[in-house]
Design a protein around this motif. Structure first.
Motif, short mmCIF file in Angstrom:
data_model
loop_
_atom_site.label_atom_id
_atom_site.label_comp_id
_atom_site.label_asym_id
_atom_site.label_seq_id
_atom_site.Cartn_x
_atom_site.Cartn_y
_atom_site.Cartn_z
N LYS A 169 0.40 -8.13 -3.87
CA LYS A 169 -0.46 -8.03 -2.69
C LYS A 169 -0.25 -6.73 -1.91
N ASN A 170 0.98 -6.21 -1.88
CA ASN A 170 1.19 -4.97 -1.11
C ASN A 170 0.52 -3.77 -1.78
N LYS A 173 -3.03 -3.97 -0.68
CA LYS A 173 -3.08 -3.47 0.69
C LYS A 173 -3.04 -1.95 0.70
N ALA A 205 -7.72 -7.50 -0.12
CA ALA A 205 -6.33 -7.37 0.32
C ALA A 205 -6.03 -8.34 1.46
N ARG A 206 -6.97 -8.48 2.40
CA ARG A 206 -6.78 -9.41 3.52
C ARG A 206 -6.60 -10.83 3.01
N TYR A 209 -3.25 -11.77 1.70
CA TYR A 209 -2.28 -12.09 2.74
C TYR A 209 -2.69 -13.33 3.55
N ASP A 213 -2.47 -10.71 7.89
CA ASP A 213 -2.12 -9.31 8.12
C ASP A 213 -3.07 -8.71 9.16
N LEU A 216 -4.91 -5.24 8.20
CA LEU A 216 -6.04 -5.41 7.28
C LEU A 216 -7.20 -6.13 7.95
#
Length: 447
Positions: A169-170, A173, A205-206, A209, A213, A216
């Motif tokens: 996931k990072n 992001k 990406a949001r 998380y 986050d 994002l």
């Protein structure tokens, strides 16, 4: 000969010293302050902070301080028993090898390179890849922090890292932030589907998380609103993000949230409320103070000059800015303007003169900007037109990016027609033109 061989080995390393990172001196100072703030207040990517800060200090000639930070980073990374922690040590040791090399301590530099070689054997680059995915991602994060570095290379870094780790996931992001930061309105005009790609990546990406986050979430809303989406629910979503930020006990995402609240939703009171709460949690944070000063300033500048609320907002903003002891030219100029708008001409004058006193240390662009702002100060706040003309003329003689703006200021004075030095200014401006253009220039100025 041994020194040449050592340098060749160093140049083959994947680390900050070989990534052609580019940043102006003033931006380096700002980056240093932000990185030091993250060390004090904590963040989720401390391994990167130590490496980034070590390089930033070295570039500014602070070799001993750079080495001290990198050694602290080495200790910190070794306390992380994760696979990524060990891989991060590769970059840390390569950076440290460069610092030792520049200090003339060649044996210690060689020892760091031997440690890099050991780690490379322990954590080999996957087959078919030119670089370890963890290092590729760290390069992407690093490129985004440096002012003039190629941000679009960061996009490629995260795409390459994702090929080996598609669920990380990072990395999603990182790719979303790199895309959001790299592309401009001009890019979107030439490629209408590009902004939708950025929004889709931010959403992806949001969602990775689970919408927790703040950074994002805020950027997703900012870009969606720019496309005319989510207009009705944006304020409610922004309020939810604000609550999440405060509950998280972290600063990360604050500046993105404030941009959403102020630039897109025009909710300055909510922006101030959130940042005040963050300042209670992080009273020593320069990032929070800078953001709060900006919120107060932006609200004040929207109020009528006769508003009773305006002056206290400007005074608080200038006090916060002064408390941070601005080191960059831009921050110092912003503080001078705040003093002037708050009616404290003595403080404004002192700020401008302190910048001009170190004129020799400034780049041409910085020097020109100081003279332009100083001229504006004399024109609009101090009501000293002769001094403003002198400042604008000095600025025009510097071949830098603000020259056109300075010329426009002088043209405006001439065309307004009431200044006692109009003839002198007109002659000065005409001398800037080539001989064949002077007749046209004179007609233009006299209109």
């Amino acid at each position: 000969m041994a020194g040449c061989d050592l340098q060749h080995q160093l140049e083959s390393m994947e680390c900050h010293f070989n990534w052609e990172l580019d940043c102006s001196p003033s931006s380096l100072q700002k980056l240093q302050r932000d990185l030091e703030d993250r060390l004090r207040c904590g963040c989720n990517w401390m391994r990167h902070v130590y490496n980034d800060l070590g390089y930033v200090l070295h570039v500014q000639g602070l070799k001993d301080e750079a080495l001290e930070i990198l050694i602290k980073g080495q200790t910190y990374i070794k306390t992380e028993t994760t696979y990524h922690g060990d891989c991060s040590l590769l970059m840390n040791q390569a950076n440290m090898a460069w610092v030792y090399y520049h200090k003339g301590e060649l044996e210690k530099s060689q020892a760091c390179l031997e440690e890099v070689a050991r780690l490379q054997k322990e954590f080999p680059t996957p087959e078919g890849s030119q670089m370890h995915p963890v290092l590729i991602a760290q390069k992407g994060w690093t490129l985004m922090k440096f002012e003039n570095s190629p941000k679009r290379c960061a996009i490629e870094c995260f795409k390459m890292a994702l090929t080996g780790n598609p669920e990380k996931k990072n990395l999603h992001k990182g790719l979303a932030l790199a895309m959001e930061k790299s592309y401009t309105k001009e890019d979107f005009k030439g490629n209408p589907g590009l902004q939708r790609e950025v929004i889709d990546q931010l959403k992806k990406a949001r969602d990775k998380y689970k919408n927790e986050d703040v950074c994002l979430g805020a950027l997703y809303l900012v870009n969606s609103l720019a496309c005319g989406d989510m207009c009705e629910e944006a304020l409610d979503e922004a309020n939810k993000l604000a609550d999440k930020l405060i509950a998280s006990g972290e600063i990360s995402g604050l500046s993105n949230l404030l941009y959403l609240l102020m630039a897109r939703l025009k909710n300055f009171d909510k922006a101030i409320e959130v940042t005040e709460k963050m300042l209670e949690m992080f009273p020593q944070s320069t990032r929070v103070k800078r953001n709060l000063a900006n919120c107060l300033k932006r609200k004040a500048f929207l109020l009528p000059k006769e508003s009773e609320e305006r002056l206290p907002l400007l005074k608080r903003s200038s006090d916060l800015s002064k408390d941070m002891n601005p080191t960059t030219v831009k921050d110092s100029l912003d503080l001078a303007k705040l003093h002037a708008c708050a009616g404290d001409n003595d403080a404004a004058e002192h700020q401008y003169k302190s910048l001009l006193d170190r004129e020799e240390q400034l780049t041409d662009a910085e020097k020109q900007l100081v003279l332009l702002r100083y001229g504006d100060y004399y024109m609009f706040h101090h009501k000293s037109p002769n001094l403003s003309v002198e400042s604008f003329m000095r600025a025009v003689n510097i071949p830098a990016e603000h020259r056109h703006t300075c010329i426009k200021r002088l043209v405006h004075i001439v065309r307004y027609g009431s200044h006692e030095r109009c003839e002198e200014i007109c002659s000065f401006l005409l001398n800037l033109l080539c001989e064949s253009c002077r007749d046209i220039g004179e007609l233009f100025l006299r209109k």
